[in-house]
Design a protein around this motif. Structure first.
Motif, PDB file in Angstrom:
ATOM      1  N   VAL A 156       0.840  -1.211   0.000  1.00  0.00           N
ATOM      2  CA  VAL A 156       0.000   0.000   0.000  1.00  0.00           C
ATOM      3  C   VAL A 156       0.868   1.251   0.000  1.00  0.00           C
ATOM      4  CG1 VAL A 156      -1.647   1.314   1.391  1.00  0.00           C
ATOM      5  CG2 VAL A 156      -1.990  -1.133   1.040  1.00  0.00           C
ATOM      6  N   VAL A 157       1.931   1.253   0.788  1.00  0.00           N
ATOM      7  CA  VAL A 157       2.832   2.411   0.833  1.00  0.00           C
ATOM      8  C   VAL A 157       3.455   2.649  -0.534  1.00  0.00           C
ATOM      9  CG1 VAL A 157       5.058   3.185   1.749  1.00  0.00           C
ATOM     10  CG2 VAL A 157       3.293   2.367   3.293  1.00  0.00           C
ATOM     11  N   ALA A 158       3.883   1.596  -1.204  1.00  0.00           N
ATOM     12  CA  ALA A 158       4.485   1.751  -2.527  1.00  0.00           C
ATOM     13  C   ALA A 158       3.496   2.371  -3.512  1.00  0.00           C
ATOM     14  CB  ALA A 158       4.974   0.402  -3.051  1.00  0.00           C
ATOM     15  N   VAL A 159       2.254   1.908  -3.479  1.00  0.00           N
ATOM     16  CA  VAL A 159       1.238   2.468  -4.385  1.00  0.00           C
ATOM     17  C   VAL A 159       0.958   3.928  -4.041  1.00  0.00           C
ATOM     18  CG1 VAL A 159      -1.206   2.327  -5.036  1.00  0.00           C
ATOM     19  CG2 VAL A 159       0.185   0.260  -4.954  1.00  0.00           C
ATOM     20  N   LEU A 160       0.832   4.231  -2.756  1.00  0.00           N
ATOM     21  CA  LEU A 160       0.550   5.608  -2.351  1.00  0.00           C
ATOM     22  C   LEU A 160       1.692   6.554  -2.690  1.00  0.00           C
ATOM     23  CD1 LEU A 160      -1.254   5.130   1.074  1.00  0.00           C
ATOM     24  CD2 LEU A 160      -2.257   5.848  -1.096  1.00  0.00           C
ATOM     25  N   VAL A 161       2.928   6.105  -2.510  1.00  0.00           N
ATOM     26  CA  VAL A 161       4.071   6.961  -2.797  1.00  0.00           C
ATOM     27  C   VAL A 161       4.260   7.154  -4.302  1.00  0.00           C
ATOM     28  CG1 VAL A 161       6.596   7.070  -2.694  1.00  0.00           C
ATOM     29  CG2 VAL A 161       5.303   6.589  -0.638  1.00  0.00           C
ATOM     30  N   LEU A 162       4.073   6.076  -5.068  1.00  0.00           N
ATOM     31  CA  LEU A 162       4.315   6.159  -6.514  1.00  0.00           C
ATOM     32  C   LEU A 162       3.135   6.712  -7.301  1.00  0.00           C
ATOM     33  CD1 LEU A 162       6.219   2.802  -7.031  1.00  0.00           C
ATOM     34  CD2 LEU A 162       7.172   5.107  -6.853  1.00  0.00           C
ATOM     35  N   VAL A 163       1.921   6.570  -6.786  1.00  0.00           N
ATOM     36  CA  VAL A 163       0.741   7.031  -7.528  1.00  0.00           C
ATOM     37  C   VAL A 163      -0.010   8.125  -6.764  1.00  0.00           C
ATOM     38  CG1 VAL A 163      -1.469   6.314  -8.534  1.00  0.00           C
ATOM     39  CG2 VAL A 163       0.501   4.797  -8.671  1.00  0.00           C
ATOM     40  N   GLY A 164      -0.309   7.884  -5.509  1.00  0.00           N
ATOM     41  CA  GLY A 164      -1.130   8.819  -4.734  1.00  0.00           C
ATOM     42  C   GLY A 164      -0.476  10.167  -4.486  1.00  0.00           C
ATOM     43  N   ALA A 165       0.776  10.163  -4.081  1.00  0.00           N
ATOM     44  CA  ALA A 165       1.458  11.431  -3.789  1.00  0.00           C
ATOM     45  C   ALA A 165       1.593  12.308  -5.027  1.00  0.00           C
ATOM     46  CB  ALA A 165       2.821  11.156  -3.150  1.00  0.00           C
ATOM     47  N   GLY A 177       4.821  16.526   1.034  1.00  0.00           N
ATOM     48  CA  GLY A 177       4.025  16.365   2.248  1.00  0.00           C
ATOM     49  C   GLY A 177       3.248  15.063   2.249  1.00  0.00           C
ATOM     50  N   ALA A 178       2.681  14.710   1.095  1.00  0.00           N
ATOM     51  CA  ALA A 178       1.942  13.446   1.003  1.00  0.00           C
ATOM     52  C   ALA A 178       2.872  12.263   1.233  1.00  0.00           C
ATOM     53  CB  ALA A 178       1.255  13.340  -0.355  1.00  0.00           C
ATOM     54  N   VAL A 179       4.066  12.316   0.667  1.00  0.00           N
ATOM     55  CA  VAL A 179       5.040  11.225   0.870  1.00  0.00           C
ATOM     56  C   VAL A 179       5.407  11.125   2.349  1.00  0.00           C
ATOM     57  CG1 VAL A 179       7.418  10.508   0.415  1.00  0.00           C
ATOM     58  CG2 VAL A 179       5.960  11.227  -1.469  1.00  0.00           C
ATOM     59  N   LEU A 180       5.632  12.262   2.994  1.00  0.00           N
ATOM     60  CA  LEU A 180       5.981  12.236   4.422  1.00  0.00           C
ATOM     61  C   LEU A 180       4.853  11.670   5.267  1.00  0.00           C
ATOM     62  CD1 LEU A 180       7.889  15.610   4.865  1.00  0.00           C
ATOM     63  CD2 LEU A 180       8.827  13.294   4.876  1.00  0.00           C
TER      64      LEU A 180
END
Length: 193
Positions: A29-38, A153-156
């Protein structure tokens, strides 16, 4: 010698704990959020900032007008620093209105401007000297800054959330290992529980 087995948290194993599975899903989930969501959050924030900056720029252009004025005297003995690192002085300038009336005001001019030179002066509705309206490069600079800060900020936030989940999973994993050792230890040490 260490042997590392990739994906061991996904495979069935008697050593795999529930906290291992939770941690594995969290990494995904973190990988998806960092690579796509942020980046999506940064793009959305940049779009909003661009629209806002363009509307402010258009409003300033509508409210301000430029006149060509002659420098008639300086009022500052010490310069101030403006954007771009240029030194500027406050000076009195004079110009003629379309109806023939002569007006004067105080405005900032660059340090290399001499008395008698003609400069551009921006005025508001009341005739006060104001800075020039925001231009296109300032709008884009604002847009990129907001987009970059929102993405960072989103990544953090995602990484902070991941560290909290990992800490909770580690605490749970250690508690599970303690319970398992409490059951196994009497067999190894021949002590009573």
């Amino acid at each position: 010698m260490r042997t590392r087995v990739r994906g061991w948290r996904w495979r069935r194993s008697p050593l795999r704990r529930r906290s291992d599975v939770v941690e594995a899903w969290t990494v995904l989930v973190v990988a998806v959020l960092v690579l796509v969501g942020a980046p999506l959050a940064g793009a959305a924030a940049a779009r909003w900032a661009h629209d806002e900056a363009r509307s402010v720029s258009a409003q300033q252009r509508a409210e301000r007008h430029r006149v060509r004025a002659e420098v008639v005297g300086t009022t500052d003995s010490l310069p101030s620093v403006q954007a771009g690192g240029q030194r500027a002085y406050r000076a009195t300038v004079r110009w003629s209105e379309p109806d023939g009336a002569t007006r004067t005001t105080t405005t900032r001019i660059t340090a290399d401007t001499r008395r008698g030179e003609v400069v551009d002066v921006w005025l508001d509705d009341r005739g006060r000297s104001v800075p020039p309206p925001v231009d296109g490069s300032a709008v884009w600079q604002h847009t990129l800054t907001i987009g970059t800060c929102a993405t960072g900020g989103a990544v953090l936030v995602v990484l902070f959330g991941h560290s909290l989940v990992r800490r909770a999973a580690l605490r749970r994993r250690m508690a599970e290992w303690d319970r398992a050792w409490a059951r196994t230890e009497p067999e190894w040490t021949h002590r009573r529980a």
